[in-house]
Design an enzyme around this catalytic site. Structure first.
Site, short mmCIF file in Angstrom:
data_model
loop_
_atom_site.label_atom_id
_atom_site.label_comp_id
_atom_site.label_asym_id
_atom_site.label_seq_id
_atom_site.Cartn_x
_atom_site.Cartn_y
_atom_site.Cartn_z
N HIS A 268 43.04 64.45 40.24
CA HIS A 268 42.98 64.01 41.63
C HIS A 268 43.45 62.55 41.75
CE1 HIS A 268 41.15 63.92 45.74
NE2 HIS A 268 41.02 62.63 45.45
N GLU A 269 42.86 61.69 40.95
CA GLU A 269 43.22 60.26 41.02
C GLU A 269 44.65 60.05 40.53
OE1 GLU A 269 41.36 58.60 42.83
OE2 GLU A 269 39.52 59.80 42.73
N HIS A 272 46.87 60.56 43.44
CA HIS A 272 46.98 59.32 44.22
C HIS A 272 47.91 58.32 43.53
CE1 HIS A 272 44.01 60.02 47.35
NE2 HIS A 272 43.03 60.28 46.49
N GLU A 298 45.73 61.57 50.46
CA GLU A 298 44.86 62.65 49.99
C GLU A 298 45.64 63.95 49.81
OE1 GLU A 298 41.96 61.87 49.03
OE2 GLU A 298 40.89 63.78 48.79
#
Lengths: 506, 506
Positions: A268-269, A272, A298
C-alpha cells in the site's frame, strides 16, 4: 512592465525554496514517528511549530500577492491545465487560503497536531480515551476556526476537504459515498449468507519478521518502488512521506503471527511511493510536480495493494517464492487456499486491516462522525459511544474497547479532519483506472502472472503520475477514463473477484 | 534604560530559538549520515545550506549587538564564570566572530561540507583520492578565508582552533603535543623491544552482529547512557550528535569478525553522549548548558572507552556476560588473554582503531599536516605522499592505499580543520581527571569490578558536566584537578597498565 517569464521564475524560485523548508518539516515529522527517543517529544513539537511559522511567513509573503497579480491574465495562463497555468492557479488558490489564516492559528494548530499524535500513541497503548479527549477537542475547535477563517460557499466541511481533495464538494462526496454504501451493504450480506469462509489460520502461523521484511522489500521493488530514492522503516501507523525529489520514505509494522499486516501495508505505502517517485522531477516543489489529490494518491496505493496485490495473477508469480521463504507456514498450503484467505470478507474492527468489501463502510462511519464533531452535533466526550453504535449498526460488530474503536486511527490526532473520505474516493478511482488500463493494455493478469508489472507502471506514469496537479483529482480521472467519478467499476471488480470465491452473483 | 534582566531574557530567548533551528540542521546531518537514500544527497545539501543561511541571519541579527552592548559591565557580568556572565561572554565572542563572516562564505562552506562528505564516502569506498582532491582543496581555501575574515593575534590556525577549543592557542597546543610525543615514542619502542604480544586472533572470531548490538547497548546503558533520551544506529564513521535536550544520538559500525570495532566505538560515543545528557537542561541552548570544548568532550569519551572500558576491573564485571553471549568465540579464552588482546600496542594504519599508546601519534601527524595544508606549505595533490611519509617515519608503517591512509577520516571532508588536536587534549585531560577522581573517590576499580559506575558518573556530572561552558576547557580541568594541562598523568596511566602486560618499566 516586467517580463512575465521573469516574474513567473521568481514566483517558482520562492515556492521551491519554501518546499525545501516544508520538506525539512516532513523530515522532523518522519523522524518523530520512526526514530524519536521517548523523552524528546516536547522539543520536537517546538521545532516543528517554529518551522511551520517560518513556512507560513513565506506562504503569505506579500511579494507572492504582487507576483500573482502581475501574472493574472498573462499569456502563461492561456493554455488551461498547462504546467504554467496550473502553477499559477494552484499557487494563487493556496495563497488566498494561507493569507486568511492568522499565524497564531497556524502555529497553534501545528503544535497541537504534534502533541495530539504523541498523546494518541500513549492513549491508544493505554486504551484510555479520556487522556486523548482534551487535545482532540482542541484540534476540532482549531479545525472549525480554520474553516471559518478560510470561508466556504456550501458547507463548513468543504473548506477542510479542499486541503486534501482540491475543488471537491462535500455534497457531491456524500452522494457518491451513499450510492457506494447502498451497493456494498447487500454485497456484504450476500457473502455472509453464503456460509462459505476461507481458512485464515494459515495466515496466523509463524512468519519470521526478518523474512517478512526481505519479501516485502523484494515485492515493493518488483512493482516499481525505487529503494535508491527511498526507504522502508517501522512505525506504529504505516505512512508514506516525501522528503525530497529523490527521497520517499514508506513505513510498516510487523506482526510475526499475521502475514498480511506488514506485507499489504508495505504494498500500500509502496503504491503511494511509486506515485511520488513518478512525479515530474523538473517541476519538483511546484504544482505540476505534486500529486493531484489525496483521492488520486489513494487510488495508487489501493490499486497496487488490492487490485494487483490480492489478485490470483500476482500470487501466481510470487507464491512459489513466498512458499520457499516460509516453508513451515505455507509448505502444505495450496495457493487457492492462500488466495482465498487474503481475500476473506468479514466485518472487522480495524480499518487498515479491513477487507476490500467492508473497508469503505469503515470510511463512511468516520466521514459521518467527523462531520458531526465539526458541526457540534456530536460532543467529543460522546465519541466512543457514537463510534460503537455505528459499528454495531453498520458492520454488526461492537468494539470491545476504544483502542480498537475510536482510538485506532492517527488522523484526528494529527488534526486531519476532512481527510477520511479521500480513501473511498481513492478506492473508486482505482477501479475506474484499472478498467481503463485493461482496455488500453489488454491481458494485465497474464503479465502479472509472469512478474511483469512495468506495462501497468508505465501506463500509470504517463496517465496519472506525470500530469501532477495540472488537473483536480476528479478531472484527471475523467480525462483518463472518459467518465466522471462512478462507483460501478469498483462494485463490478469486487463481484468479479469475490463472486467465485463465495459462490455469489458476479 | 531597560531592565538588565529583561534584556538578558530577550537575548536568551533569541539564542535558544536559534539553537532549535541549529538542532534541526543537526537532524538533517544525522539523517544524511545514517538514513539518507543514495540519490537524495544533492537536495539534502541544498536544505542544509538554506537552513545554515537562516541560522547565520539570526546569529548576526543586529539586535544581538544591541542587547550585548546594553549588557556590558552590567551587574549580571560581575560574578566571573557564573552562568549569566558566561552566557553573555560566550554569546558576545560568537557574535563578534559571526558578524565577520559574510553570509556567502557561510553558505558556501555549509554546502561544500555536505558535498565534501558525500564525495568522501565514495572516494574512500573506491580508494580514489583524485575524486576527493577538488572538494578538499575548496574546503581548505574556504577555511583559510574564514580564518582571515575572523582574524587572529598569533597564527592563522588559532582562528580555526578556537571553534573547537575556545581560547586555546596553537603555540601552546603544539608544545603540549611535542612533549607528549617525546614521551610516547620511547614507550612504543620499549613495547616493541619487549618481544611480547597478545593473541589478537581471539578478537577476530565470529561475533554475530545482533549480539554485539545487544551487548553494546547493555554496556552503554550500564555506564550511564540513557536510551529514553537517545539512540544507537549504524553509520560509516561513528559519531555522536545532540538534536535536543532529550535527544542524543550515537552511532557505530559492526564488523562480525572483529569484536573491538563496534564495542569500543559504542563506549566511546556513549561517553560523548553521557556528557551531553549530563549538561544542564535548564540552560539548554545557551552556553552554560553546552559542552566546554571538544577537548573536554573527548576526555569524556576516551575516559569511558579506554581508562574504564579497557581496564581489568571493567571486564571483571562484564567478561562472564560476554563469554555467555559469544561462547563459540570466547568459551576457551581466559580473561587475562582477552584483556591483553584489547590492550595490544602496535603501530597501525587506522586512527579510530589505534591503541592508546600510538593513538596520539596519529593525531600529531594530522595536526602537522593540516597546518601545512592551510599555510600552503603542502599542496592537496601532495597529501597522499606526505601522509604516507609521516606514517613511515613516525609509526614505522606505510599505508598500502589512500582508503587506509589520508582518506580514512571524515573530518577534512566535513571542513573540520583545527579539530584533530582536541583529540589529544582530550586524552591528556581524561588521565588528569581520572587521577583526581581516584583521589576523591578511592577504589574505583573495586567499584567497576562489581558493576558500579554511578559514583564515577556522579563525580563527572558534578565536576565536569554541570559547569557547561562557564569555563574554557583548560580552566575547567585545572579547576577540578588543581594543575594546568599536563601529559604526565596520561604517561603514568599508560605505563601502569602496559608495564605489567609487556614486562616494561612502570
Amino acid at each position: 512592465m516586467a517580463n512575465h517569464q521573469q516574474i513567473f521564475d521568481q514566483l517558482c524560485d520562492h515556492v521551491r525554496e519554501t518546499a525545501k523548508l516544508e520538506n525539512i518539516n516532513d523530515l522532523l515529522g518522519w523522524d518523530e514517528r520512526v526514530m524519536l527517543p521517548e523523552q524528546a517529544g516536547a522539543y520536537r513539537a517546538d521545532q516543528i511549530t517554529l518551522l511551520a511559522g517560518i513556512v507560513h511567513d513565506r506562504n503569505t509573503d506579500p511579494r507572492l500577492g504582487d507576483w500573482l497579480e502581475s501574472l493574472s491574465d498573462c499569456p502563461l495562463t492561456e493554455e488551461a491545465n498547462s504546467p504554467a497555468e496550473a502553477t499559477i492557479r494552484r499557487i494563487r488558490s493556496d495563497y488566498l487560503k494561507q493569507v486568511k489564516l492568522p499565524k497564531r492559528l497556524v502555529e497553534e494548530f501545528s503544535h497541537s497536531r504534534v502533541i495530539g499524535q504523541q498523546t494518541w500513541v500513549k492513549a491508544r497503548a493505554d486504551n484510555n480515551f479520556s487522556t486523548f479527549e482534551p487535545i482532540l477537542d482542541k484540534l476540532i475547535s482549531l479545525s472549525r476556526e480554520m474553516a471559518e477563517a478560510i470561508g466556504y460557499e456550501g458547507e463548513q466541511y468543504d473548506a477542510l476537504l479542499d486541503f486534501y481533495e482540491p475543488e471537491a464538494k462535500t455534497a457531491q462526496v456524500r452522494q457518491v459515498l451513499e450510492t457506494l454504501k447502498d451497493q456494498l451493504v447487500p454485497l456484504v450480506a450476500e457473502i455472509k449468507d453464503s456460509g462459505r469462509s476461507p481458512n485464515i489460520d494459515l495466515l496466523k502461523r509463524s512468519y519470521p519478521i526478518s523474512l517478512q521484511e526481505q519479501f516485502s522489500i523484494a515485492a515493493a521493488t518488483k512493482i516499481g518502488f525505487d529503494f535508491t530514492s527511498g526507504r522502508l522503516d517501522v512505525t506504529h501507523h504505516p505512512f508514506c512521506t516525501t522528503l525530497g525529489p529523490h527521497d520517499c520514505r514508506i513505513t510498516t509494522r510487523y506482526d510475526e503471527n499475521f502475514f498480511p499486516s506488514a506485507f499489504f501495508s508495505t504494498l500500500h505505502e509502496a503504491g503511494h511511493g511509486i506515485y511520488e517517485q513518478g512525479l515530474s522531477k523538473d517541476w519538483y516543489g511546484l504544482p505540476p510536480g505534486a500529486s493531484a489529490s489525496l483521492g488520486v494518491h489513494e487510488s495508487q496505493s489501493r490499486l497496487w495493494e488490492n487490485i494487483v496485490g490480492r489478485s490470483y495473477a500476482f500470487w501466481s508469480h510470487f507464491y512459489p517464492e513466498v512458499k520457499k521463504l516460509f516453508p513451515a507456514a505455507l509448505g502444505d498450503v495450496p495457493m487457492s487456499d492462500f488466495h482465498f484467505a487474503i481475500n476473506e470478507v468479514t466485518p472487522s474492527l480495524i480499518r487498515v486491516e479491513a477487507d476490500e468489501a467492508t473497508y469503505n463502510l469503515h470510511i463512511i462511519i468516520r466521514f459521518e462522525l467527523e462531520q458531526a464533531l465539526l458541526s457540534g452535533d456530536l460532543q467529543v466526550k460522546d465519541l466512543p459511544g457514537a463510534w460503537n453504535e455505528k459499528y454495531t449498526q453498520q458492520l454488526g460488530i461492537t468494539p470491545p474497547n476504544d483502542a480498537d474503536g475510536c482510538l485506532q486511527d492517527v488522523h484526528w490526532s494529527a488534526g486531519l479532519m476532512g481527510y477520511f473520505p479521500t480513501y473511498s474516493l481513492g478506492n473508486i478511482y482505482s477501479a475506474q483506472l484499472m478498467e481503463q488500463a485493461h482496455e488500453d493494455l489488454g491481458d494485465l493478469e497474464g503479465m502479472f502472472a509472469v512478474g511483469e508489472f512495468s506495462p501497468l507502471l508505465g501506463w500509470l506514469r504517463e496517465n496519472v503520475h506525470q500530469p501532477g496537479q495540472c488537473y483536480p483529482g476528479d478531472q484527471l480521472v475523467e480525462r483518463v477514463c472518459g467518465d466522471p467519478i462512478d462507483s460501478a467499476p469498483l462494485i463490478r471488480y469486487l463481484r468479479a473477484k469475490l463472486g467465485p470465491l463465495y459462490g455469489i452473483q458476479h
